[in-house]
Design a protein around this motif. Structure first.
Motif, PDB file in Angstrom:
ATOM      1  N   TRP A   1     -22.458  14.658  38.203  1.00  0.00           N
ATOM      2  CA  TRP A   1     -22.596  13.525  37.568  1.00  0.00           C
ATOM      3  C   TRP A   1     -23.455  13.606  36.183  1.00  0.00           C
ATOM      4  O   TRP A   1     -23.243  13.111  35.234  1.00  0.00           O
ATOM      5  CB  TRP A   1     -23.339  12.528  38.479  1.00  0.00           C
ATOM      6  CG  TRP A   1     -24.762  12.837  38.905  1.00  0.00           C
ATOM      7  CD1 TRP A   1     -25.192  13.530  39.924  1.00  0.00           C
ATOM      8  CD2 TRP A   1     -25.783  12.345  38.042  1.00  0.00           C
ATOM      9  NE1 TRP A   1     -26.532  13.615  40.019  1.00  0.00           N
ATOM     10  CE2 TRP A   1     -27.013  12.853  38.872  1.00  0.00           C
ATOM     11  CE3 TRP A   1     -26.063  11.595  37.082  1.00  0.00           C
ATOM     12  CZ2 TRP A   1     -28.471  12.511  38.331  1.00  0.00           C
ATOM     13  CZ3 TRP A   1     -27.282  11.384  36.424  1.00  0.00           C
ATOM     14  CH2 TRP A   1     -28.435  11.823  37.162  1.00  0.00           C
ATOM     15  N   VAL A   2     -24.451  14.939  36.197  1.00  0.00           N
ATOM     16  CA  VAL A   2     -25.095  14.938  35.138  1.00  0.00           C
ATOM     17  C   VAL A   2     -24.351  15.596  34.087  1.00  0.00           C
ATOM     18  O   VAL A   2     -24.520  15.289  32.880  1.00  0.00           O
ATOM     19  CB  VAL A   2     -26.457  16.088  35.401  1.00  0.00           C
ATOM     20  CG1 VAL A   2     -27.422  16.108  34.216  1.00  0.00           C
ATOM     21  CG2 VAL A   2     -27.187  15.228  36.571  1.00  0.00           C
ATOM     22  N   VAL A   3     -23.484  16.514  34.327  1.00  0.00           N
ATOM     23  CA  VAL A   3     -22.563  17.210  33.514  1.00  0.00           C
ATOM     24  C   VAL A   3     -21.857  16.159  32.758  1.00  0.00           C
ATOM     25  O   VAL A   3     -21.782  16.163  31.687  1.00  0.00           O
ATOM     26  CB  VAL A   3     -21.769  18.222  34.105  1.00  0.00           C
ATOM     27  CG1 VAL A   3     -20.680  18.826  33.194  1.00  0.00           C
ATOM     28  CG2 VAL A   3     -22.630  19.346  34.799  1.00  0.00           C
ATOM     29  N   GLU A   4     -21.261  15.346  33.720  1.00  0.00           N
ATOM     30  CA  GLU A   4     -20.249  14.284  33.095  1.00  0.00           C
ATOM     31  C   GLU A   4     -21.149  12.983  32.218  1.00  0.00           C
ATOM     32  O   GLU A   4     -20.304  12.646  31.357  1.00  0.00           O
ATOM     33  CB  GLU A   4     -19.524  13.563  34.222  1.00  0.00           C
ATOM     34  CG  GLU A   4     -18.401  14.307  34.987  1.00  0.00           C
ATOM     35  CD  GLU A   4     -17.495  13.438  35.769  1.00  0.00           C
ATOM     36  OE1 GLU A   4     -16.636  13.220  35.135  1.00  0.00           O
ATOM     37  OE2 GLU A   4     -17.944  13.193  36.726  1.00  0.00           O
ATOM     38  N   LYS A   5     -22.269  12.958  32.410  1.00  0.00           N
ATOM     39  CA  LYS A   5     -23.012  12.169  31.649  1.00  0.00           C
ATOM     40  C   LYS A   5     -23.134  12.390  30.261  1.00  0.00           C
ATOM     41  O   LYS A   5     -22.895  11.873  29.190  1.00  0.00           O
ATOM     42  CB  LYS A   5     -24.496  11.910  32.165  1.00  0.00           C
ATOM     43  CG  LYS A   5     -25.374  10.923  31.415  1.00  0.00           C
ATOM     44  CD  LYS A   5     -26.616  11.029  31.821  1.00  0.00           C
ATOM     45  CE  LYS A   5     -27.450   9.859  31.112  1.00  0.00           C
ATOM     46  NZ  LYS A   5     -26.956   8.644  30.986  1.00  0.00           N
TER      47      LYS A   5
ATOM     48  N   ARG B   1     -34.182  15.452  29.271  1.00  0.00           N
ATOM     49  CA  ARG B   1     -35.668  15.313  29.528  1.00  0.00           C
ATOM     50  C   ARG B   1     -36.243  13.886  29.564  1.00  0.00           C
ATOM     51  O   ARG B   1     -37.338  13.793  29.741  1.00  0.00           O
ATOM     52  CB  ARG B   1     -36.355  16.212  28.419  1.00  0.00           C
ATOM     53  CG  ARG B   1     -37.917  16.587  28.865  1.00  0.00           C
ATOM     54  CD  ARG B   1     -37.823  17.124  30.247  1.00  0.00           C
ATOM     55  NE  ARG B   1     -39.212  17.355  30.567  1.00  0.00           N
ATOM     56  CZ  ARG B   1     -39.885  17.672  31.715  1.00  0.00           C
ATOM     57  NH1 ARG B   1     -39.028  18.064  32.555  1.00  0.00           N
ATOM     58  NH2 ARG B   1     -41.203  17.872  31.762  1.00  0.00           N
ATOM     59  N   SER B   2     -35.471  12.901  29.018  1.00  0.00           N
ATOM     60  CA  SER B   2     -35.827  11.607  29.431  1.00  0.00           C
ATOM     61  C   SER B   2     -34.970  10.870  30.353  1.00  0.00           C
ATOM     62  O   SER B   2     -35.126   9.728  30.278  1.00  0.00           O
ATOM     63  CB  SER B   2     -35.719  10.653  27.771  1.00  0.00           C
ATOM     64  OG  SER B   2     -34.189  10.669  27.595  1.00  0.00           O
ATOM     65  N   ASN B   3     -34.610  11.770  31.178  1.00  0.00           N
ATOM     66  CA  ASN B   3     -33.593  10.959  32.261  1.00  0.00           C
ATOM     67  C   ASN B   3     -34.318  11.380  33.519  1.00  0.00           C
ATOM     68  O   ASN B   3     -34.087  12.505  34.310  1.00  0.00           O
ATOM     69  CB  ASN B   3     -32.258  11.536  32.296  1.00  0.00           C
ATOM     70  CG  ASN B   3     -31.353  11.119  33.338  1.00  0.00           C
ATOM     71  OD1 ASN B   3     -31.858  10.177  34.101  1.00  0.00           O
ATOM     72  ND2 ASN B   3     -29.895  11.193  33.137  1.00  0.00           N
ATOM     73  N   SER B   4     -35.290  10.427  34.190  1.00  0.00           N
ATOM     74  CA  SER B   4     -35.955  10.938  35.265  1.00  0.00           C
ATOM     75  C   SER B   4     -34.899  11.137  36.530  1.00  0.00           C
ATOM     76  O   SER B   4     -35.184  11.655  37.562  1.00  0.00           O
ATOM     77  CB  SER B   4     -36.884   9.684  35.755  1.00  0.00           C
ATOM     78  OG  SER B   4     -36.136   8.483  35.920  1.00  0.00           O
ATOM     79  N   GLU B   5     -33.853  10.412  36.381  1.00  0.00           N
ATOM     80  CA  GLU B   5     -32.838  10.539  37.512  1.00  0.00           C
ATOM     81  C   GLU B   5     -32.226  12.101  37.613  1.00  0.00           C
ATOM     82  O   GLU B   5     -31.948  12.556  38.718  1.00  0.00           O
ATOM     83  CB  GLU B   5     -31.516   9.543  37.311  1.00  0.00           C
ATOM     84  CG  GLU B   5     -31.947   8.151  37.610  1.00  0.00           C
ATOM     85  CD  GLU B   5     -32.426   8.046  38.997  1.00  0.00           C
ATOM     86  OE1 GLU B   5     -31.254   8.308  40.042  1.00  0.00           O
ATOM     87  OE2 GLU B   5     -33.162   7.413  39.390  1.00  0.00           O
ATOM     88  N   ALA B   6     -32.114  12.756  36.547  1.00  0.00           N
ATOM     89  CA  ALA B   6     -31.646  14.026  36.264  1.00  0.00           C
ATOM     90  C   ALA B   6     -32.601  14.935  37.007  1.00  0.00           C
ATOM     91  O   ALA B   6     -32.309  16.043  37.716  1.00  0.00           O
ATOM     92  CB  ALA B   6     -31.467  14.208  34.872  1.00  0.00           C
ATOM     93  N   GLU B   7     -33.930  14.447  37.206  1.00  0.00           N
ATOM     94  CA  GLU B   7     -35.010  15.471  37.574  1.00  0.00           C
ATOM     95  C   GLU B   7     -34.580  15.725  39.319  1.00  0.00           C
ATOM     96  O   GLU B   7     -35.081  16.512  39.652  1.00  0.00           O
ATOM     97  CB  GLU B   7     -36.246  14.770  37.610  1.00  0.00           C
ATOM     98  CG  GLU B   7     -37.579  15.703  37.982  1.00  0.00           C
ATOM     99  CD  GLU B   7     -37.953  16.335  36.575  1.00  0.00           C
ATOM    100  OE1 GLU B   7     -38.662  17.299  37.109  1.00  0.00           O
ATOM    101  OE2 GLU B   7     -37.778  16.225  35.650  1.00  0.00           O
TER     102      GLU B   7
END
Length: 474
Positions: free
Chosen positions: A164-168, A208-214
């Motif tokens: 989902w991170v890749v597709e974002k 780096r501004s995406n807390s969900e990606a963390e």
């Protein structure tokens, strides 16, 4: 210059087949990265010279981000182009992740005719490196005009949970197409770098501004992921080299160090060398009695010379200490911190010893609990109480907690630091961090409490209390 023109020029120099490249060291003007850059540049020069007249290592530039792009004072020692670092406001909105200056600097390089012209005087190929690299032998040009060359990072293999991170950032893309590479070390043709640099920056800022990606991508590698997703999104595939660099530490396996150092081109000192004084490697999340970690020198450079690791430490630890000392020695008096001469009345500067007193370490499972299990002195003192001559009471608790002077709390643990000499002997000394930092010499049923003295101007310890056992302990 085209690739054909570069090859023709190499042939004219009597070096047929030579494909020179320009090393670009991404950096900032911080003290932390300045001292690393100086060590790195020394070893680049050494490797370039070892490659002889026909080496591919043709030129070097530190691409340095500073406030307003102003010089930082090292440009006379290291060839440098300055870029404008990201503002404090921008970094604050991205969790203060200074690594974002790397793609931001590369963007400025690629979009500045003046800056880029300096690089292209040498070649259309660049090798992008970081300050915490030591080059161990001459690096050939491993890239082609179509395919960059990169290192395989074992912690960068994409997983289904990251789709989902890749597709974002790459709509319709697949994690299966993302290679486990980063932007350093990276040998790449400028035509390919031109295609990827903007997305590398954009994706890195977004991650780096995406807390969900963390939750699925650790923060410290998000800029690397920004590059790898950006490359995949434009169809840029890399030749991957597992031995491009080595990332060793105290717990390195025999397989990783097989053939070291000649098996690898670059030593990336991102991991720590944490050892007990007997040469036993410490377990993860442990500060060693000998602790070689670049992060200890965030505010000031390491002092020259660093002591050798304990006997029994692995060969990578000895190599890194030797590489540091060689570079610092070569700079002579230009290196800002040096240990006092032998026999001097000045106290030693702290380097690799005496780091175990960090509070977060002591509370970890591999911290005080390990000392209690393995160190006779700690076993003997745990749970003891001491009556001090000033009327106060010192308590050394069973979990590393200490109480002293009006019940104030802090921490205690072993202090096996050979630099401290007879005033605080190895095997008979602890630290007590209550109302300040203290070294405590243990002599049977008495304690001598001294103010932490290897950070003061005087080599004579200041005794602040003398105490005698009043109860508890073994």
């Amino acid at each position: 210059a085209t690739a054909a023109a570069t090859a023709a020029a190499a042939a004219d120099d009597g070096c047929p087949g030579r494909r020179p490249y320009h090393t670009v060291l991404t950096a900032t003007g911080s003290v932390y990265q300045q001292w690393q850059a100086r060590i790195m540049y020394h070893h680049w020069k050494k490797a370039s010279a070892a490659g002889g007249k026909c080496t591919d290592m043709a030129a070097f530039t530190r691409l340095c981000a500073t406030a307003g792009g102003r010089p930082d004072g090292l440009e006379g020692e290291i060839p440098t182009l300055f870029t404008v670092e990201l503002s404090a406001q921008v970094l604050a909105s991205h969790f203060h992740f200074g690594v974002l200056n790397r793609p931001n600097s590369v963007k400025q390089l690629m979009e500045s005719t003046t800056l880029l012209a300096e690089i292209r005087k040498t070649s259309d190929y660049v090798l992008i490196l970081e300050t915490d690299h030591v080059i161990m032998r001459p690096i050939p040009n491993l890239a082609t005009p179509e395919k960059p060359a990169a290192f395989v990072f074992g912690y960068m293999f994409p997983q289904p949970s990251q789709q989902w991170v890749v597709e974002k950032y790459w709509p319709g893309g697949s994690y299966k197409s993302v290679q486990p590479v980063g932007p350093s070390p990276l040998l790449i043709h400028l035509d390919q770098l031109r295609r990827v640099y903007q997305k590398w920056l954009d994706f890195s800022l977004g991650l780096r501004s995406n807390s969900e990606a963390e939750r699925v991508i650790q923060g410290w590698v998000q800029e690397m992921w920004g590059y790898s997703i950006a490359s995949a999104s434009i169809g840029l595939r890399h030749q991957v080299f597992r031995d491009f660099q080595v990332e060793p530490g105290a717990l390195s396996s025999a397989a990783q160090l097989d053939g070291f150092p000649l098996r690898y081109w670059i030593f990336h000192y991102t991991y720590q060398f944490e050892y007990y004084l007997d040469g036993t490697p410490c377990q993860p999340w442990t500060i060693g009695e000998f602790s070689l970690d670049k992060r200890h020198f965030s505010a000031e450079p390491p002092p020259y010379p660093l002591p050798d690791p304990p006997p029994g430490a692995n060969k990578a630890a000895f190599f890194l200490v030797g590489a540091f000392n060689e570079a610092m020695r070569a700079l002579g008096t230009a290196w800002p911190r040096r240990q006092p001469a032998p026999g001097s009345s000045e106290p030693p500067l702290q380097s690799v010893y005496g780091r175990r007193r960090l509070d977060w370490f002591g509370r970890h499972a591999n911290g005080f609990a390990t000392e209690l299990r393995t160190m006779p002195l700690i076993k003997r003192l745990v749970g003891s109480e001491w009556a001090c001559e000033d009327g106060s009471s010192l308590q050394l608790g069973g979990n590393g907690d200490a109480r002293w002077r009006s019940g104030r709390s802090g921490r205690w643990g072993s202090m096996n630091n050979p630099d401290l000499g007879g005033a605080c002997p190895v095997g008979a000394c602890i630290y007590v961090d209550v109302s300040g930092s203290h070294n405590v010499a243990v002599n049977g049923s008495s304690l001598t409490v001294m103010r932490l003295f290897y950070r003061t101007a005087s080599a004579t310890p200041e005794v602040v209390a003398r105490c005698h056992r009043s109860g508890g302990g073994a």
